[in-house]
Write a protein that holds these residues in place. Structure first.
Motif, PDB file in Angstrom:
ATOM      1  N   THR A  27       4.114  -2.998   3.090  1.00  0.00           N
ATOM      2  CA  THR A  27       3.207  -3.779   2.835  1.00  0.00           C
ATOM      3  C   THR A  27       2.071  -3.223   3.441  1.00  0.00           C
ATOM      4  O   THR A  27       1.945  -3.044   4.743  1.00  0.00           O
ATOM      5  CB  THR A  27       3.849  -5.230   3.584  1.00  0.00           C
TER       6      THR A  27
ATOM      7  N   THR B 177      -3.126  -8.169  -0.738  1.00  0.00           N
ATOM      8  CA  THR B 177      -1.864  -7.517  -0.441  1.00  0.00           C
ATOM      9  C   THR B 177      -1.451  -6.602  -1.133  1.00  0.00           C
ATOM     10  O   THR B 177      -1.149  -6.815  -2.530  1.00  0.00           O
ATOM     11  CB  THR B 177      -0.710  -8.290   0.091  1.00  0.00           C
TER      12      THR B 177
ATOM     13  N   ILE C 195       2.103  -4.327  -2.025  1.00  0.00           N
ATOM     14  CA  ILE C 195       3.426  -3.932  -1.651  1.00  0.00           C
ATOM     15  C   ILE C 195       4.075  -3.022  -2.600  1.00  0.00           C
ATOM     16  O   ILE C 195       3.943  -2.902  -3.835  1.00  0.00           O
ATOM     17  CB  ILE C 195       4.267  -5.341  -1.860  1.00  0.00           C
TER      18      ILE C 195
END
Length: 500
Positions: free
Chosen positions: A342, A433, A435
């Protein structure tokens, strides 16, 4: 199509020549007299070269007979064959009519299967069609029903069996029975619409694969006969080992370090010597182009990436068709656990972080509700910005009906909004973000600090793989007991020899 001028030509060959010479943006509509296969009178076939936005160039042909009313149409692909084949799998559940209205492009090399009925539509049937799931099934039913009366007179038993099969096929076509709709195309030019795009479709899965030599031959490529025989291919490979040669790499490792020292550039010395450790030489060996099956060369070297693992870098270039491909293969044993990475992208510098995404990794961006299943994009070595750009290009290429005439305004606005949000995260107006979830732990995002523990924007999490993940990766069926026994026996022997 109203703005297209209609031209009358003598034969299909003249159509091909005229279409090749015309500008794509102003391609006119051509028409030619052709024989009607129903009444043997002459009808009219019309040709139009057009481009489906974000998909392919296609040649549409439509035939109409004024004598008997016979009409049909066909789609042929005017662009190049894709580097990999495609495999679409659509799970159709009863009571969901929207699944039947999904648009389907079936190229002349594609096969459609319904495993529940053991039913297959071969490439030569429904060639080059632009239809829907329901349309494909209706045409199949009509084709089987066409000669039933004559078939029952000649072979009543076969006619009765086909009647029973048609009942099951109609039940699928009307949504009464669940079934799986599989579209497999070695040329990679077929397509099933995803109405939820760019979000993942719970009913549709897509896989891309390398073509076999047999599939290359069926597509018309010139294939070495030895490639069609596994034993001959292995024998040839062993003979080619002597042809392996080495050449200086010059950009990493000791070779790059010597160049930097000669130029007295301290920053480049550190970058070249300590970022990656790599050999001075790259191995080059003969291989086969994945696009046209011509002879080409593959270059390979092994390097170790800090905080990650040892990897094998491979690159191929084909002089015959211009195809270029680069891959990064993991080295060493299969990890016991999967890994989830992440990254909190907070500033413009984070976009330039190195990213290694293996072909088993899925990609998520929660702020966009974007999720790419494992296998999408394959294995790539890029940056954060490059990965998002590749995702955008892939979505535009795969979802060919993004801005087609049949798209309603709400879906069009949804796509425009998604592209605006995608451009927004690359402009870093707000943090987001990224991931990477890799069941084989073969993916990596580079830290921004010398010590990975000091990079608080980057989180690495290990997890136990589920049984389903191991099954998909083929790990449940691996039996290494014989290899372990051989390895252990070799180890014992080598340890005992010094004592003797």
């Amino acid at each position: 199509m109203e703005g297209n001028k209609e031209k009358i030509v003598d034969d299909v060959g003249s159509v091909a020549e005229a279409i090749s010479a015309d500008d794509d943006n102003a391609a006119p509509l051509y028409q030619v007299e052709s024989l009607c296969m129903r009444c043997t009178q002459n009808g009219i076939t019309r040709f139009l070269l057009t481009s489906i936005p974000h998909f392919r160039k296609v040649l549409l042909s439509a035939f109409e007979c004024p004598h008997c009313g016979e009409r049909n149409n066909e789609v042929q692909f005017a662009g190049e064959i894709q580097p990999k084949g495609c495999h679409y799998r659509l799970e159709v559940q009863p009571g969901d009519p929207k699944l039947f209205s999904r648009q389907v492009v079936k190229s002349e090399s594609a096969t459609i299967k319904i495993p529940e009925l053991d039913f297959e539509i071969p490439p030569e049937a429904q060639r080059g069609s632009l239809s829907t799931v329901e349309g494909i099934l209706v045409r199949a039913i009509d084709g089987l029903q066409a000669l039933q009366e004559e078939r029952k007179k000649v072979d009543p038993q076969t006619g009765e069996a086909i009647d029973q099969f048609l009942l099951k096929l109609r039940a699928c076509g009307t949504g009464e029975s669940p079934f799986t709709f599989i579209l497999d195309d070695p040329a990679g030019n077929s397509f099933i619409e995803n109405p939820f795009a760019p979000s993942p479709d719970p009913s549709l899965s897509i896989k891309f694969y390398d073509r076999t030599p047999e599939q290359q031959a069926l597509l018309g490529y010139l294939v070495d006969p030895s490639q069609l025989n596994a034993d001959a291919a292995m024998e040839e490979t062993s003979n080619d080992v002597d042809q392996i040669r080495r050449q200086p790499h010059g950009s990493v490792g000791a070779a790059a370090g010597q160049k930097a020292i000669a130029q007295s550039n301290s920053a480049e010395i550190v970058e070249a010597l300590f970022r990656y450790s790599a050999p001075e030489e790259v191995m080059t060996f003969p291989s086969t182009c994945g696009a046209c099956a011509a002879r080409c060369e593959t270059r390979m070297f092994v390097t170790r990436i800090p905080y990650f693992q040892e990897v094998i870098v491979m690159a191929s270039t084909c002089d015959a068709c211009g195809y270029r491909n680069s891959e990064l293969k993991p080295g060493g044993a299969i990890p016991d656990k999967g890994k989830r990475i992440t990254l909190s992208v907070k500033n413009i510098n984070d976009l330039s972080r190195d990213v290694i995404k293996s072909d088993t990794a899925s990609v998520k961006v929660p702020e966009l509700d974007l999720e790419l299943a494992s296998g999408t994009l394959g294995g790539v070595v890029t940056t954060v910005e490059g990965l998002i750009t590749k995702i955008s290009e892939s979505l535009e290429r795969v979802h060919g009906f993004t801005f087609g005439d049949s798209l309603d305004e709400s879906k069009k606005n949804k796509w425009l909004d998604f592209k605006a949000r995608l451009n927004k995260i690359l402009s870093m107006t707000e943090p987001w973000t990224l991931i990477l979830d890799d069941a084989l732990a073969n993916s990596f995002i580079a830290p921004a600090t010398d010590d990975i523990k000091d990079d608080h924007q980057l989180i690495f999490e290990e997890y136990e793989r589920s049984w389903e993940q191991n099954e998909e990766l083929g790990l449940n069926d691996i039996d290494t007991s014989s290899a372990d026994a051989a390895y252990n026996s070799t180890g014992v022997t080598s340890n005992e020899n010094p004592q003797e």
